[in-house]
Design an enzyme around this catalytic site. Structure first.
Site, PDB file in Angstrom:
ATOM      1  N   LYS A 297       0.848  -1.193   0.000  1.00  0.00           N
ATOM      2  CA  LYS A 297       0.000   0.000   0.000  1.00  0.00           C
ATOM      3  C   LYS A 297       0.881   1.240   0.000  1.00  0.00           C
ATOM      4  O   LYS A 297       2.077   1.162   0.273  1.00  0.00           O
ATOM      5  CB  LYS A 297      -0.908  -0.024   1.234  1.00  0.00           C
ATOM      6  CG  LYS A 297      -0.133  -0.063   2.558  1.00  0.00           C
ATOM      7  CD  LYS A 297      -1.046  -0.306   3.757  1.00  0.00           C
ATOM      8  CE  LYS A 297      -0.231  -0.358   5.030  1.00  0.00           C
ATOM      9  NZ  LYS A 297      -1.024  -0.815   6.172  1.00  0.00           N
TER      10      LYS A 297
ATOM     11  N   TYR B 214      13.463  32.201   3.002  1.00  0.00           N
ATOM     12  CA  TYR B 214      12.253  32.975   3.290  1.00  0.00           C
ATOM     13  C   TYR B 214      12.221  33.465   4.734  1.00  0.00           C
ATOM     14  O   TYR B 214      12.655  32.770   5.653  1.00  0.00           O
ATOM     15  CB  TYR B 214      11.020  32.090   3.092  1.00  0.00           C
ATOM     16  CG  TYR B 214      10.614  31.917   1.642  1.00  0.00           C
ATOM     17  CD1 TYR B 214      10.196  32.997   0.871  1.00  0.00           C
ATOM     18  CD2 TYR B 214      10.643  30.652   1.050  1.00  0.00           C
ATOM     19  CE1 TYR B 214       9.818  32.820  -0.458  1.00  0.00           C
ATOM     20  CE2 TYR B 214      10.268  30.466  -0.273  1.00  0.00           C
ATOM     21  CZ  TYR B 214       9.854  31.558  -1.020  1.00  0.00           C
ATOM     22  OH  TYR B 214       9.489  31.379  -2.313  1.00  0.00           O
TER      23      TYR B 214
ATOM     24  N   MET C 181       9.639  25.128  -1.407  1.00  0.00           N
ATOM     25  CA  MET C 181       8.822  24.139  -2.098  1.00  0.00           C
ATOM     26  C   MET C 181       9.676  23.167  -2.920  1.00  0.00           C
ATOM     27  O   MET C 181       9.484  21.956  -2.868  1.00  0.00           O
ATOM     28  CB  MET C 181       7.811  24.846  -3.007  1.00  0.00           C
ATOM     29  CG  MET C 181       6.826  23.900  -3.651  1.00  0.00           C
ATOM     30  SD  MET C 181       5.778  24.738  -4.834  1.00  0.00           S
ATOM     31  CE  MET C 181       4.680  25.638  -3.757  1.00  0.00           C
TER      32      MET C 181
HETATM   33  C1  LIG Z   1      -0.234  -1.561   7.098  1.00  0.00           C
HETATM   34  C2  LIG Z   1      -0.780  -2.751   7.719  1.00  0.00           C
HETATM   35  C3  LIG Z   1       0.070  -3.787   8.150  1.00  0.00           C
HETATM   36  C4  LIG Z   1       1.555  -3.693   8.122  1.00  0.00           C
HETATM   37  O1  LIG Z   1       2.011  -3.058   9.269  1.00  0.00           O
HETATM   38  P1  LIG Z   1       3.580  -2.808   9.533  1.00  0.00           P
HETATM   39  O2  LIG Z   1       3.629  -2.208  10.873  1.00  0.00           O
HETATM   40  O3  LIG Z   1       4.021  -1.869   8.470  1.00  0.00           O
HETATM   41  O4  LIG Z   1       4.193  -4.125   9.437  1.00  0.00           O
HETATM   42  C5  LIG Z   1      -0.516  -4.945   8.617  1.00  0.00           C
HETATM   43  N1  LIG Z   1      -1.853  -5.073   8.697  1.00  0.00           N
HETATM   44  C6  LIG Z   1      -2.694  -4.090   8.336  1.00  0.00           C
HETATM   45  C7  LIG Z   1      -4.146  -4.294   8.475  1.00  0.00           C
HETATM   46  C8  LIG Z   1      -2.189  -2.904   7.828  1.00  0.00           C
HETATM   47  O5  LIG Z   1      -3.023  -1.931   7.454  1.00  0.00           O
END
Ligand SMILES: *Cc1c(COP(=O)(O)O)cnc(C)c1O
Length: 858
Positions: free
Chosen positions: A528, A753, A802
């Site tokens: 993700k 800035y 930026m």
């Molecule tokens: C992101 C996530 C993980 C992974 O967690 P880490 O701490 O990065 O290992 C596991 N389970 C769920 C449901 C997640 O959303």
């Protein structure tokens, strides 16, 4: 060289089932690398995680007819009537034995190389030093394991005049098997260091184990300044020649030259460092052999006395590790009869060992796979294999740009016939040959589209070059042809800030976490948020190659991107939007279900599409109080609703720890687990099919391996940060930029800035092309944190802008164009997150999409 199947059977002592005739030219242990099925002998190896027997059907379908197996498929007589099965007790031992017998056929010098560091460099440099006068066969890249070594030794052919093989061990007792296969006549021990120390009690034990390789060698080359090595060799009773090398001061060297003091056992060396250069010689092992971007030409003069004769060679590197590797190489080359003048000439032209295949985004929608280091048939095959394995569902053409190949020992015609055949088998659709020999052999290439050019310049100025578009291009040729120039021109240069992603480190981290897990426990890898900023597509391709069971993304669109880029495995969607169900069905994605509202909507949508049995993942809320069903209150109703329909089917059930990374929450974690355990058992008992139960995330895998259940979910750890103690495992992502401009700013001026960068002294200020829009958090400014320039800390001065930030380099020797590390191996990402009171997750996922990503792997 080919062996009849009868001969193979005799050599490995197998029982034969099947009567087909066959000649074996190739051996295979990884079904993905299949190339010449008719002449291939497949060894069905079994490992903790995989079993080669599972691939027999597929390989048979693709034309393989010869298999070495532990057990013969029951349907051998009917389904595989025209195949040969060679039944042995251990296919792995049979593979080693076949390589051993193959090695017996050759009476040539063979160099065995072992040690903790520098094996690949010594091997590759020896190749460069020896190949102008002999036909060399060597291990591809770092094939140095119990399986890699037999595969390497198998490559020795009738033309081979010298073999160079690496041997790596991780546990006591492994070296003997490798010795029997390599049978080195010359042994090189590069260095003793920490890798794999965990499996050895002492350095001596490790050293003795390594020396096993050289038991029957005629000569061994080693660092006699290393006391442990010298002592172990003395005690080993080794009866052959010893060439121990020793680095001395110039005074001591003069004494040896003038006979006032005795020569060392083998080679006495005085290292005269970069007399004509002011570049610091403090490169760490990381920059060994110039894998860093070094622009200066640096030279080290190495003066030596070998067997009483003095000589000198120039080495185009100056770091300690390179110098030592070169000395080991010099000993072997001199031993094999390379004369000192030649040694000097070839040493001065040594190429850095690029131990990576780089994948880069190129111009006009092209992807560039760069291997412009050398070209020979072995490494060509590996690179082609790499290209053909990377799925490409944009349907882009696969193009090979190849230079002439030198020193194969075969006739030009045979060589290029072989090359042409390889290219076709590996799916090359467009071929571009560069060099006079390739031009002469153009007719051998029966490929849809082919072009030939006498040299690189002719190619770059052609229409063929200008019209490269939407292709995956493998660039394979030696630098002496100027191939790096091609890559440079093809690379897309939009911004000088890049995120470098080490795919090997991803794999190393994966294996680290797998070591806590039972072999049968399944694994979800979280990709993700664009793989925590590292780039979901390339990371997922690598993970797919390493057979993870699931990949998980947050939203459906992320899943679609993976599908469009050839990811075929299971994909879980953690936050399915109500509007995305159609996409989920179209792209074969598996949603998480966390509420009754979502469940009902999903069932409704699936029923409308006429779908049955769509796999879903049920989330329980055991304490995070974010998303999920209540394990006590809701579970009966969850079961009732699931039972009352057949559109969706629970594939897994899971929950998430709130604090598995901290012992302070251990009691709470235990409570969460109990709640989950009870509810998930209840769910399982209501269904006949197996429902996977999972709870551990990265920290959980490490802290609570006993709670791994059926599956684990690996996130941050995969990207190199151990969430339990913020330690870095293997650095995956490195954010780099360069110094755009340097200026002297006097003490009474301010920087940036709002005049926030107040100077306390006359300063040198560097401007770097990275700002908060690239993901450099604005809170890091005003001295809160720093970046690394030439190994030193350069604090951010004033407000981060930026697109640009300013750094203080007053105390640092640097110039415009020098590299800057924002985070990476020299500056852990956790330093940045700590500095501004956040977590490494946030820093990693903030790197913006406009930062170009460059992937590499060994
Ligand atoms: C992101 C996530 C993980 C992974 O967690 P880490 O701490 O990065 O290992 C596991 N389970 C769920 C449901 C997640 O959303």
């Amino acid at each position: 060289m080919k062996y009849s199947i009868e001969k193979v059977i005799t050599l490995i002592g197998a029982r034969r089932i099947g009567r087909a005739d066959a000649n074996i030219g190739w051996i295979l242990t990884d079904s993905r690398s299949l190339c010449f099925p008719e002449e291939t002998l497949f060894f069905a190896l079994r490992s903790e995680r995989n079993d080669g027997h599972n691939y027999i059907h597929d390989l048979y379908r693709r034309g393989v007819r010869n298999f070495v197996v532990e057990h013969v498929p029951e349907t051998a007589a009917t389904e595989y009537a025209d195949a040969n099965f060679l039944k042995v007790v251990s296919p792995r031992a049979a593979l080693q034995r076949l390589a051993e017998r193959h090695r017996d056929e050759f009476d040539i010098p063979v160099v065995g190389i072992t040690g903790s560091h520098g094996k690949t460099i010594v091997k590759e440099w020896l190749y460069q030093l020896l190949s102008p006068q002999m036909v060399v066969t060597r291990s591809p890249r770092s094939y140095n394991s119990q399986i890699g070594v037999p595969l390497s030794v198998w490559l020795i052919g009738e033309h081979t005049e010298v073999g160079l093989f690496e041997a790596g061990i991780s546990e006591p007792g492994e070296m003997q098997a490798l010795r029997d296969i390599i049978q080195p006549t010359i042994g090189v021990l590069t260095s003793l260091g920490a890798p794999h120390q965990e499996n050895f009690r002492t350095m001596e034990e490790k050293c003795r184990e390594k020396l096993e390789l050289f038991h029957d060698a005629q000569v061994i080359v080693y660092d006699s300044d290393d006391d442990i090595v010298s002592r172990c060799i003395r005690r080993s009773g080794f009866g052959g020649d010893k060439i121990g090398w020793s680095i001395v001061s110039s005074g001591q060297f003069d004494d040896v030259v003038s006979g006032r003091s005795a020569d060392a056992v083998g080679m006495t060396v005085w290292v005269e460092r970069g007399a004509d250069s002011d570049v610091a010689a403090d490169n760490e092992a990381g920059s060994i052999a110039g894998t860093d971007a070094r622009h200066e030409t640096v030279t080290t003069m190495i003066h030596y006395i070998y067997k009483g004769v003095a000589g000198t060679y120039r080495l185009p590197f100056m770091d300690e590790a390179s110098v030592k590797c070169s000395i080991a190489c010099a000993c072997v080359a001199l031993y094999l009869g390379v004369v000192p003048e030649e040694l000097d000439r070839r040493m001065s032209r040594l190429e850095p060992v690029a131990m990576r295949l780089e994948v880069k985004e190129g111009r006009n929608g092209c992807t560039i796979i760069n291997d412009s280091y050398n070209s020979d048939v072995n490494s060509l095959d590996i690179a082609l294999d790499f290209m053909s394995r990377r799925p490409d569902h944009h349907g882009r053409r696969r193009t090979l740009v190849l230079s002439d190949i030198y020193q194969s020992g075969e006739s030009e015609e045979t060589l290029y016939k072989e090359v042409a055949e390889l290219a076709v088998k590996r799916g090359v659709e467009k071929f571009i040959g560069i060099g006079k020999a390739l031009c002469r052999q153009a007719d051998s290439f029966r490929i849809g589209e082919k072009w030939f050019f006498a040299d690189v310049n002719e190619f770059i100025s052609s229409d063929v070059f200008r019209s490269l578009r939407d292709e995956v291009i493998l660039i394979k040729g030696s630098r002496s042809f100027g191939f790096d120039h091609i890559t440079e021109l093809l690379e897309r240069k939009v911004h000088e800030t890049i995120l470098e992603v080490n795919l090997n480190a991803v794999v190393a981290n994966l294996n680290y976490y797998r070591s806590f897990m039972h072999p049968e426990t399944k694994l979800v890898c979280m990709v993700k948020a664009d793989a925590y900023g590292a780039g979901a597509v390339e990371v997922a391709k690598t993970l797919q190659d390493h057979r993870v069971d699931y990949m998980a993304v947050a939203v459906a669109d992320e899943g679609v991107i993976l599908r469009k880029n050839g990811i075929t495995g299971n994909i879980m969607i953690m936050n399915p939007e109500m509007t995305a169900f159609k996409t989920i069905f179209d792209y074969d994605l598996e949603p998480e279900v966390y509420s009754f509202r979502l469940m009902d909507a999903l069932i409704h949508a699936a029923e409308k599409e006429g779908i049955t049995g769509w796999p879903v993942h049920i989330k329980l809320d055991t304490g995070m109080h974010r998303l999920g069903f209540d394990p006590e209150r809701d579970i009966d109703e969850v079961i009732r609703r699931l039972k009352g329909q057949n559109a969706i089917i629970p594939r897994s059930v899971f929950s998430h720890f709130v604090g598995s990374d901290s012992h302070g929450f251990d009691e709470f974690s235990a409570r969460q687990f109990r709640l989950f355990d009870d509810a998930s058992r209840k769910l399982q008992s209501a269904f006949d099919h197996r429902i996977l139960r999972h709870m551990d995330n990265s920290a959980g895998i490490e802290q609570f391996p006993e709670r791994q259940l059926d599956m684990c979910r690996l996130g941050l750890g995969l990207y190199g940060v151990d969430p339990c103690d913020n330690r870095i495992l293997n650095t995956v992502s490195t954010l780099r930029t360069t110094i755009l401009q340097l200026r002297h700013v006097p003490v009474y001026e301010t920087v940036g800035y709002s005049r926030r960068g107040v100077l306390s002294r006359d300063s040198v200020i560097g401007a770097i092309p990275i700002g908060y829009a690239d993901g450099l958090n604005r809170h890091l400014g005003n001295g809160r944190c720093y970046c690394i320039v030439n190994g030193k800390k350069a604090p951010y001065v004033g407000n981060i802008c930026m697109d640009v930030a300013m750094i203080d380099v007053t105390d640092i020797d640097c110039k415009e164009g020098d590299a800057v590390e924002i985070f990476g191996p020299e500056l852990p990402v956790t330093v940045l997150s700590d500095a501004i009171g956040t977590i490494p997750y946030e820093i990693l996922t903030s790197v913006s999409g406009r930062v170009k990503k460059v992937y590499y792997q060994d």
